[in-house]
Motif scaffolding. Structure first.
Motif, PDB file in Angstrom:
ATOM      1  N   ASP A 152       0.835  -1.206   0.000  1.00 41.70           N
ATOM      2  CA  ASP A 152       0.000   0.000   0.000  1.00 41.70           C
ATOM      3  C   ASP A 152       0.872   1.260   0.000  1.00 41.70           C
ATOM      4  O   ASP A 152       1.386   1.677   1.033  1.00 41.70           O
ATOM      5  N   GLU A 154      -0.366   4.216  -1.279  1.00 39.62           N
ATOM      6  CA  GLU A 154      -1.267   5.363  -1.083  1.00 39.62           C
ATOM      7  C   GLU A 154      -1.371   5.741   0.388  1.00 39.62           C
ATOM      8  O   GLU A 154      -1.225   6.910   0.758  1.00 39.62           O
ATOM      9  N   THR A 155      -1.597   4.748   1.252  1.00 38.70           N
ATOM     10  CA  THR A 155      -1.692   5.035   2.685  1.00 38.70           C
ATOM     11  C   THR A 155      -0.353   5.519   3.232  1.00 38.70           C
ATOM     12  O   THR A 155      -0.288   6.434   4.054  1.00 38.70           O
ATOM     13  N   LYS A 158       0.011   9.069   2.489  1.00 36.42           N
ATOM     14  CA  LYS A 158      -0.798   9.898   3.385  1.00 36.42           C
ATOM     15  C   LYS A 158      -0.120  10.063   4.745  1.00 36.42           C
ATOM     16  O   LYS A 158      -0.110  11.154   5.324  1.00 36.42           O
ATOM     17  N   VAL A 159       0.512   9.000   5.215  1.00 39.34           N
ATOM     18  CA  VAL A 159       1.136   9.019   6.542  1.00 39.34           C
ATOM     19  C   VAL A 159       2.502   9.680   6.524  1.00 39.34           C
ATOM     20  O   VAL A 159       2.845  10.474   7.411  1.00 39.34           O
ATOM     21  N   PHE A 166       3.518   0.673   2.925  1.00 40.41           N
ATOM     22  CA  PHE A 166       3.012  -0.249   3.941  1.00 40.41           C
ATOM     23  C   PHE A 166       3.004  -1.647   3.333  1.00 40.41           C
ATOM     24  O   PHE A 166       2.376  -1.867   2.291  1.00 40.41           O
ATOM     25  N   LYS A 168       1.805  -5.537   4.110  1.00 40.67           N
ATOM     26  CA  LYS A 168       0.789  -6.118   4.969  1.00 40.67           C
ATOM     27  C   LYS A 168       0.840  -7.649   4.919  1.00 40.67           C
ATOM     28  O   LYS A 168       1.311  -8.235   3.941  1.00 40.67           O
TER      29      LYS A 168
END
Length: 424
Positions: A152, A154-155, A158-159, A166, A168
């Motif tokens: 991920d 995109e997340t 954002k962070v 990320f 997972k």
């Protein structure tokens, strides 16, 4: 870091080495600074000698009750004291100028390093494994990871912003499995001692390995003045900083699995998609400390240890001898391991193994006491990726991908994955 006396005695060879590295000749500039330093030291010695002589004469003048001469001599001594203090300050300034100039100069390549201006001058040493033939169009790692829902960007954006990810579930475990596999291989088979080092280092530690001052913009710095490690090479190599070792204790071989932090200054527009070039990534590092006589053999040994990781993962790769214009700042000889990425249809760097000779040791004042002879000598330091864990994950995803979007787990990693054979 160079010994200015060596440059004075080998000025032509030194300049030729710099030209081969794409730099301008510097011996004349450096020797001019050193000449000024030498002249200043001579003036200081002459003033100190005169001060000592005048001080003795004061006693003689007083003994003969020649007060006028005694007063004149005392005035001369006072003047000399002030001149000496000013001269010492000037000497420190010139010395700092010389050290700053020397600190910016890259290491001299070994004689067998191919001469070239950039990566196009690198020479292939060997090629291992045959790239897999796919009956479908292979995807790039980020397409595979995102389709699995386990990667991920995109997340992470954002962070934290760009160049973060990320991972997972099973992909996070796969990356952990890769790091554990590498550590076990290097400690159990190759004889490295595992170290869990600090991830923050002092300025003098980063200076010792050659990361500072030249590459400050490539590093992240805390408000307290610590530097986040761009590689575990820094803390591992600095274990021997300002130490005098016994030759019988060498070689030291260290390995560590750490996060690495890099600003990627100057990499705008390069590898913006995926995990190839990130601000934070994991890497298993190899560091050796040895004697000058054994460093060449240790370099081959270290490179073979890194290659063994890729062999056991059954990933096709090639080993490249870097040319003079493509080597790192502190290196005198470097091998790069480039792994095949079918999604990119290209070989990409996954490990860099370098022999730094005594270049870093001089900056760290790391020495050893030979079994025979007197005095001490500088150690030789070597470092290499054994290998970059994030890029190994990229290589596994692309080489072990299946037509249905799943990824086969390499057999050597399955014990670390609880026996899992396929991520789907």
């Amino acid at each position: 870091m160079f010994d200015i006396r060596w440059i004075r005695d080998n000025a032509e060879a030194f300049d030729r080495a710099l030209v081969n590295r794409g730099k301008a000749p510097l011996s004349a500039t450096l020797l001019e600074i050193d000449d000024r330093r030498r002249a200043q030291m001579t003036r200081l010695q002459e003033m100190q000698a005169r001060q000592n002589a005048a001080s003795k004469d004061i006693g003689k003048a007083k003994a003969t009750k020649d007060e006028a001469r005694a007063q004149a001599l005392m005035a001369e001594v006072a003047s000399l004291k002030a001149d000496i203090q000013a001269g010492e300050a000037a000497d420190r300034t010139i010395q700092a100028e010389l050290e700053a100039a020397l600190a910016e100069i890259p290491n001299v390549p070994q004689a067998d390093v191919p001469v070239g201006s950039d990566e196009h001058g690198n020479v292939e040493v060997r090629r291992v494994g045959t790239p897999r033939s796919f009956d479908f169009a292979p995807k790039q790692h980020f397409e595979i990871g995102e389709a699995l829902g386990l990667m991920d960007f995109e997340t992470a954006g954002k962070v934290s912003g760009a160049r973060f990810v990320f991972l997972k579930g099973k992909l996070a475990r796969l990356e952990r499995a890769l790091g554990q596999f590498m550590l076990d291989l290097h400690t159990d088979v190759h004889g490295y001692t595992e170290i869990d080092p600090p991830f923050l280092v002092k300025t003098e530690s980063a200076y010792g390995t050659g990361n500072l001052p030249k590459f400050a913009e490539d590093l992240f710095r805390t408000t307290e003045g610590f530097w986040l490690v761009p590689t575990a090479e820094i803390p591992l190599t600095n274990i021997v900083r300002e130490e005098i070792l016994d030759e019988t204790a060498l070689p030291f071989r260290f390995t560590a699995w750490t996060p690495c932090f890099r600003s990627e200054a100057g990499s705008a527009g390069r590898d913006t998609r995926g995990m190839i070039r990130q601000h934070q990534f994991l890497k298993v590092e190899l560091v050796s400390i040895t004697t000058p006589e054994n460093s060449a053999a240790e370099h081959e040994r270290m490179t073979a240890a890194a290659e063994e990781v890729l062999k056991r993962l059954e990933l096709p790769f090639r080993t490249m001898a870097l040319c003079t214009g493509d080597m790192g700042f502190a290196s005198q000889k470097t091998y790069d391991l480039e792994v095949w990425l079918p999604g990119q249809n290209a070989y990409r760097e996954i490990s860099s193994c370098s022999n730094c000779g005594d270049f870093q040791a001089r900056r760290m004042n790391a020495r050893y006491r030979p079994q025979e002879g007197k005095g001490t000598r500088f150690v030789h330091t070597l470092n290499g990726s054994g290998v970059a864990v994030g890029r190994a994950l990229v290589a596994v995803l692309e080489n072990y991908q299946n037509a249905d979007g799943s990824v086969t787990v390499p057999s050597v990693l399955r014990p670390y994955m609880g026996g899992l054979e396929v991520i789907g």
